[in-house]
Write a protein that holds these residues in place. Structure first.
Motif, PDB file in Angstrom:
ATOM      1  N   PRO A   6       0.836  -1.207   0.000  1.00  0.00           N
ATOM      2  CA  PRO A   6       0.000   0.000   0.000  1.00  0.00           C
ATOM      3  C   PRO A   6       0.872   1.259   0.000  1.00  0.00           C
ATOM      4  N   THR A   7       0.365   2.315  -0.609  1.00  0.00           N
ATOM      5  CA  THR A   7       1.090   3.568  -0.734  1.00  0.00           C
ATOM      6  C   THR A   7       1.605   4.083   0.605  1.00  0.00           C
ATOM      7  N   SER A   8       0.780   3.978   1.658  1.00  0.00           N
ATOM      8  CA  SER A   8       1.210   4.486   2.967  1.00  0.00           C
ATOM      9  C   SER A   8       2.435   3.733   3.478  1.00  0.00           C
ATOM     10  N   LEU A   9       2.515   2.426   3.205  1.00  0.00           N
ATOM     11  CA  LEU A   9       3.677   1.656   3.633  1.00  0.00           C
ATOM     12  C   LEU A   9       4.907   1.978   2.791  1.00  0.00           C
ATOM     13  N   VAL A  10       4.716   2.224   1.508  1.00  0.00           N
ATOM     14  CA  VAL A  10       5.827   2.602   0.638  1.00  0.00           C
ATOM     15  C   VAL A  10       6.404   3.939   1.106  1.00  0.00           C
ATOM     16  N   GLY A  11       5.525   4.877   1.446  1.00  0.00           N
ATOM     17  CA  GLY A  11       5.983   6.178   1.946  1.00  0.00           C
ATOM     18  C   GLY A  11       6.773   6.041   3.233  1.00  0.00           C
ATOM     19  N   ALA A  12       6.265   5.261   4.172  1.00  0.00           N
ATOM     20  CA  ALA A  12       6.962   5.044   5.447  1.00  0.00           C
ATOM     21  C   ALA A  12       8.301   4.346   5.213  1.00  0.00           C
TER      22      ALA A  12
END
Length: 182
Positions: A6-12
């Motif tokens: 998920p995008t939020s995990l990629v960002g983190a």
């Protein structure tokens, strides 16, 4: 190959990866609280002063063409603000482009201007839009096809800002509003 994260995990993951790279290079770096404006990582100088701010943009997937941004990034120019563009689309190495905010702002402004005058689908005019896009594959007019390559792995730009004790003066090695090859 695993499913796309998920995008939020990629960002983190991008934020943690960049912070790790700075720590391994001897910088005192820390993540900002979620939702902090403008910066994901703060880098301190040896005397404890905030010396650099880092905003991280990360992407995954092998077909990634660039990183999405917004109109606010066109005007967000500070001598010690840097962007790290992380590409997790590679299996064994993850390239990071470290760019001064003034270079990013220049690119976003020029690429948006070029997009506005280019015909859209069916020859229609593009309408105003707050989204922006930065890509190593889409140089603006006058820049080389490899325009982002000089910024690949340039952690020294952030480290130079962290060791510069001249207040708000740009760090040694920063370029003005010109990109390499221009």
């Amino acid at each position: 190959m695993t499913a796309k994260a998920p995008t939020s995990l990629v960002g983190a993951a991008g934020e943690h990866y960049c912070m790790t790279q700075l720590l391994l290079r001897g910088c005192l770096a820390a993540l900002t609280p979620r939702g902090s404006p403008d910066a994901d990582i703060l880098v301190r100088s040896p005397d404890g002063a905030i010396a650099a701010e880092v905003q991280v943009k990360a992407r995954s997937g092998r077909r990634g063409k660039g990183w999405w941004m917004s109109v606010k990034h066109q005007d967000l120019i500070r001598p010690r603000l840097f962007y790290c563009f992380v590409d997790f689309g590679h299996e064994t190495s993850w390239p990071v482009y470290i760019m001064p905010s003034e270079v990013v702002a220049r690119y976003l402004t020029l690429s948006y201007q070029e997009w506005r005058v280019a015909p859209g689908r069916g020859g229609k005019e593009h309408t105003d839009w707050s989204g922006r896009f930065i890509s190593p594959r889409r140089p603006v007019k006058g820049d080389s096809d490899q325009w982002m390559e000089p910024y690949l792995g340039r952690w020294d730009l952030i480290i130079g800002a962290a060791s510069d004790d001249r207040g708000d003066a740009p760090a040694t090695g920063l370029i003005s509003t010109q990109m390499p090859g221009v």
